[in-house]
Write a protein that holds these residues in place. Sequence first.
Motif, mmCIF file in Angstrom:
data_model
loop_
_atom_site.group_PDB
_atom_site.id
_atom_site.type_symbol
_atom_site.label_atom_id
_atom_site.label_comp_id
_atom_site.label_asym_id
_atom_site.label_seq_id
_atom_site.Cartn_x
_atom_site.Cartn_y
_atom_site.Cartn_z
ATOM 1 N N LYS A 41 -4.530 -9.797 4.303
ATOM 2 C CA LYS A 41 -4.873 -9.836 2.872
ATOM 3 C C LYS A 41 -3.643 -9.377 2.081
ATOM 4 C CE LYS A 41 -8.095 -7.085 1.074
ATOM 5 N NZ LYS A 41 -9.298 -6.470 0.578
ATOM 6 N N HIS A 42 -3.097 -10.279 1.235
ATOM 7 C CA HIS A 42 -1.867 -9.962 0.505
ATOM 8 C C HIS A 42 -2.153 -9.548 -0.944
ATOM 9 C CE1 HIS A 42 0.524 -12.179 3.578
ATOM 10 N NE2 HIS A 42 -0.367 -13.121 3.481
ATOM 11 N N HIS A 43 -1.205 -8.792 -1.489
ATOM 12 C CA HIS A 43 -1.204 -8.503 -2.933
ATOM 13 C C HIS A 43 -0.986 -9.827 -3.664
ATOM 14 C CE1 HIS A 43 -0.115 -6.761 -6.780
ATOM 15 N NE2 HIS A 43 -0.294 -5.537 -6.314
ATOM 16 N N ILE A 44 -1.692 -10.003 -4.775
ATOM 17 C CA ILE A 44 -1.585 -11.268 -5.508
ATOM 18 C C ILE A 44 -0.135 -11.539 -5.962
ATOM 19 C CG2 ILE A 44 -2.416 -10.152 -7.662
ATOM 20 C CD1 ILE A 44 -2.864 -13.841 -6.606
ATOM 21 N N GLN A 45 0.604 -10.487 -6.328
ATOM 22 C CA GLN A 45 1.985 -10.724 -6.792
ATOM 23 C C GLN A 45 2.877 -11.230 -5.662
ATOM 24 O OE1 GLN A 45 3.870 -7.877 -9.387
ATOM 25 N NE2 GLN A 45 1.918 -7.052 -10.051
ATOM 26 N N LYS A 46 2.553 -10.824 -4.447
ATOM 27 C CA LYS A 46 3.356 -11.280 -3.299
ATOM 28 C C LYS A 46 3.159 -12.788 -3.085
ATOM 29 C CE LYS A 46 3.683 -10.455 1.686
ATOM 30 N NZ LYS A 46 2.998 -9.807 2.823
ATOM 31 N N SER A 226 7.494 -10.213 -13.401
ATOM 32 C CA SER A 226 8.850 -9.661 -13.562
ATOM 33 C C SER A 226 9.725 -9.700 -12.302
ATOM 34 C CB SER A 226 8.772 -8.239 -14.096
ATOM 35 O OG SER A 226 8.529 -7.356 -13.041
ATOM 36 N N TRP A 227 9.261 -10.320 -11.220
ATOM 37 C CA TRP A 227 10.096 -10.363 -10.012
ATOM 38 C C TRP A 227 11.028 -11.570 -10.043
ATOM 39 C CZ3 TRP A 227 10.623 -6.276 -7.083
ATOM 40 C CH2 TRP A 227 9.616 -5.316 -7.094
ATOM 41 N N HIS A 363 2.212 -3.028 -9.326
ATOM 42 C CA HIS A 363 3.531 -3.675 -9.307
ATOM 43 C C HIS A 363 3.912 -4.257 -7.946
ATOM 44 C CE1 HIS A 363 4.213 -1.871 -13.243
ATOM 45 N NE2 HIS A 363 3.728 -0.757 -12.742
ATOM 46 N N ALA A 364 3.049 -4.127 -6.954
ATOM 47 C CA ALA A 364 3.379 -4.549 -5.575
ATOM 48 C C ALA A 364 4.650 -3.848 -5.120
ATOM 49 C CB ALA A 364 3.532 -6.074 -5.460
ATOM 50 N N TYR A 365 4.854 -2.643 -5.590
ATOM 51 C CA TYR A 365 6.090 -1.919 -5.311
ATOM 52 C C TYR A 365 5.830 -0.415 -5.237
ATOM 53 C CZ TYR A 365 10.878 -0.224 -5.668
ATOM 54 O OH TYR A 365 12.075 0.383 -5.397
ATOM 55 N N ALA A 366 6.499 0.233 -4.325
ATOM 56 C CA ALA A 366 6.680 1.690 -4.349
ATOM 57 C C ALA A 366 8.029 1.875 -3.680
ATOM 58 C CB ALA A 366 5.594 2.406 -3.565
ATOM 59 N N TRP A 392 -2.325 -2.403 5.668
ATOM 60 C CA TRP A 392 -2.163 -2.042 4.250
ATOM 61 C C TRP A 392 -0.731 -2.304 3.794
ATOM 62 C CZ3 TRP A 392 0.360 1.866 1.304
ATOM 63 C CH2 TRP A 392 -0.097 1.993 -0.020
ATOM 64 N N TYR A 393 0.242 -1.832 4.561
ATOM 65 C CA TYR A 393 1.651 -2.022 4.152
ATOM 66 C C TYR A 393 2.052 -3.499 4.193
ATOM 67 C CZ TYR A 393 2.775 2.956 3.947
ATOM 68 O OH TYR A 393 2.832 4.284 3.590
ATOM 69 N N LEU A 394 1.497 -4.231 5.127
ATOM 70 C CA LEU A 394 1.863 -5.653 5.237
ATOM 71 C C LEU A 394 1.320 -6.447 4.049
ATOM 72 C CD1 LEU A 394 3.247 -7.821 6.949
ATOM 73 C CD2 LEU A 394 1.124 -8.137 8.198
ATOM 74 N N GLY A 395 0.195 -5.959 3.516
ATOM 75 C CA GLY A 395 -0.401 -6.690 2.397
ATOM 76 C C GLY A 395 0.155 -6.310 1.051
ATOM 77 N N ILE A 396 0.441 -5.036 0.851
ATOM 78 C CA ILE A 396 0.556 -4.549 -0.530
ATOM 79 C C ILE A 396 1.924 -4.762 -1.173
ATOM 80 C CG2 ILE A 396 1.181 -2.128 -0.017
ATOM 81 C CD1 ILE A 396 -1.084 -1.497 -2.225
ATOM 82 N N TYR A 397 2.995 -4.853 -0.401
ATOM 83 C CA TYR A 397 4.308 -4.864 -1.056
ATOM 84 C C TYR A 397 4.906 -6.253 -1.180
ATOM 85 C CZ TYR A 397 3.819 0.090 -1.019
ATOM 86 O OH TYR A 397 3.317 1.341 -1.261
ATOM 87 N N ILE A 398 5.589 -6.458 -2.275
ATOM 88 C CA ILE A 398 6.216 -7.736 -2.597
ATOM 89 C C ILE A 398 7.179 -8.151 -1.478
ATOM 90 C CG2 ILE A 398 8.193 -6.725 -3.900
ATOM 91 C CD1 ILE A 398 6.287 -9.572 -5.375
#
Length: 511
Positions: A41-46, A226-227, A363-366, A392-398
């Motif tokens: 499950k991915h972040h929508i921004q990714k 903004s990416w 922001h799909a970022y930390a 979680w990490y595989l999904g959430i970050y851009i």
Amino acid sequence: MKRLRLILGDQLNHKHSWYRNDDDDTLYFIAEMRQETDYTKHHIQKVVAFFEAMEAFANRLRDQGKKVVHYKLDGKNNTQKLGTNIAALVEERAIEKFEYQLPDEYRLDQQLKQLADDLSIECEAFDTEHFITGRNELAEFFEGRKSLLMESFYRHMRKKHDVLMTESGKPEGGKWNFDQSNRKKWKGQPQVPHEKGFRKDVRKTLKRIETAGVTTFGNIDPQNFSWPTTRADSLKVLRYFCEHLLVHFGDYQDAMDPDQVYLFHSRLSFAMNSKLLHPMEVIQGVIEHWQDNKSSISLNEVEGFVRQILGWREYMRGIYWKEMPGYARCNRIDNQKDLPGFYWTADTQMNCLHHAIKNSLDHAYAHHIQRLMITGNFALLLGVHPDQVDAWYLGIYIDAIEWVEITNTRGMSQFADGGLVATKPYVSSGSYIDKMSNYCKGCRYNVKEKTGEDACPFNSLYWNFLAEKREHFAGNQRMAMMLSTLDRMDPDDLEGLRSRARQVIRSPHDY
Ligand code: FAD
Ligand code: SF4
């Protein structure tokens, strides 16, 4: 000969030699597919960032006069699977040779090998011409050595590629590593420039993803995306970093603040991981800028940045290919708990976790230390199963692609590989978080207290973790001091801490 060349979503390398060596019989193929949107499950921004970047890349190839088939998610010929899409194209277009670039993910590597075996035509795999090292270079470098220390690999890379070296073959500034100078807390100054953003309208892409029913999470402002998703935009982000952020990058690399999403970080990981930018071009761009501005930018800022890319990034890729597929299942310190639900909502009273997770959802970022010392630290102290932390990490970050996500998550952050990547577990009590951030002032918990209703949960969890997992760290010199402090602790005090920790572990959602 009629050739079909596959371009995967993270293979957007404009400078690849393919594009200088083709002809009218070459057909390029790039596709949005459910097999890629649905494997986690991915972040929508990714998802949006990849689809936007792929579309821009396909258009650019077409503008250069190349033949391109670009399947959108809703394309009528799109079977949503790589194998069937390619097999159908081979047949329809009477393709005589299939070519692909070596994928960076084990899953796709296996799939493409199988596909090449199954196709009845000639197939050839090419290097992506992206990384500074070959897939197996790290394994060869460490062959016969006991430990896989990143620092020795990094020094080797500096020498081999003549990066930040003097003419006499010594490291610039007389030292290999300026890490000790990179640990300042940010106290409102120096001012942080606004990030270099692109107020792009991505509503069409978003609609396509939503209409297809892809399950995603996280937030997006589709009129202000903004990416950077083109090479030109990625170069602008690199230039902006050099001109405005590099000057303080190293100093505040580990700092955290509730109101600052990016601080002085570059936001270049997506551009590099999708291969829009080459890592060496980023390193050289930064070094050239520093050479022209030595009076205002000190070496520690530059070395800190170069180490992340020439060192850590290449190192993680090498570890991935050395250790896969077993790495994806490792759980050497036997953690079995569930990831708390608030990782998906940011709904927690712990201020540090709330902000690190909220940034990630918005922001799909930390940045690195938020990933390592806030969300990663808490999951490890709690004893969460690495499969759940990984997902979680595989999904959430851009920037989350398995080769770099899993090695950072299982290896550096969760100690699930038993210390292959990290020489000690990255765990801390609240005092480290207070030292590096401005989170604790606004928190419902008291960072100085260890037990009792108001005590910072990190404090008791930290000592409980050391006591519970100590057998895994026997003989680890870097843990000796912490374990000897644990041993000297009054048994009643330790039991008080462990009892508080058990409460947190039982119901983390109450905190
Ligand atoms: P900056 O802080 O500006 O650093 C510059 C560049 O250095 C980054 O763009 C990145 O390419 C590279 N870099 C820095 N640290 C690392 C590292 N540890 N490993 C590899 N490259 C590094 N990075 C990813 O690209 N994808 C991931 O999925 C990912 N998952 C992570 C999970 C955890 C638990 C942790 C602790 C770290 C993870 N990282 C990952 C590494 C790092 O956090 C990100 O690369 C960085 O935060 C990206 O933001 P930036 O571009 O602003 O980086
Ligand atoms: Fe995090 Fe503890 Fe500080 Fe609160 S007091 S912000 S929980 S470290």
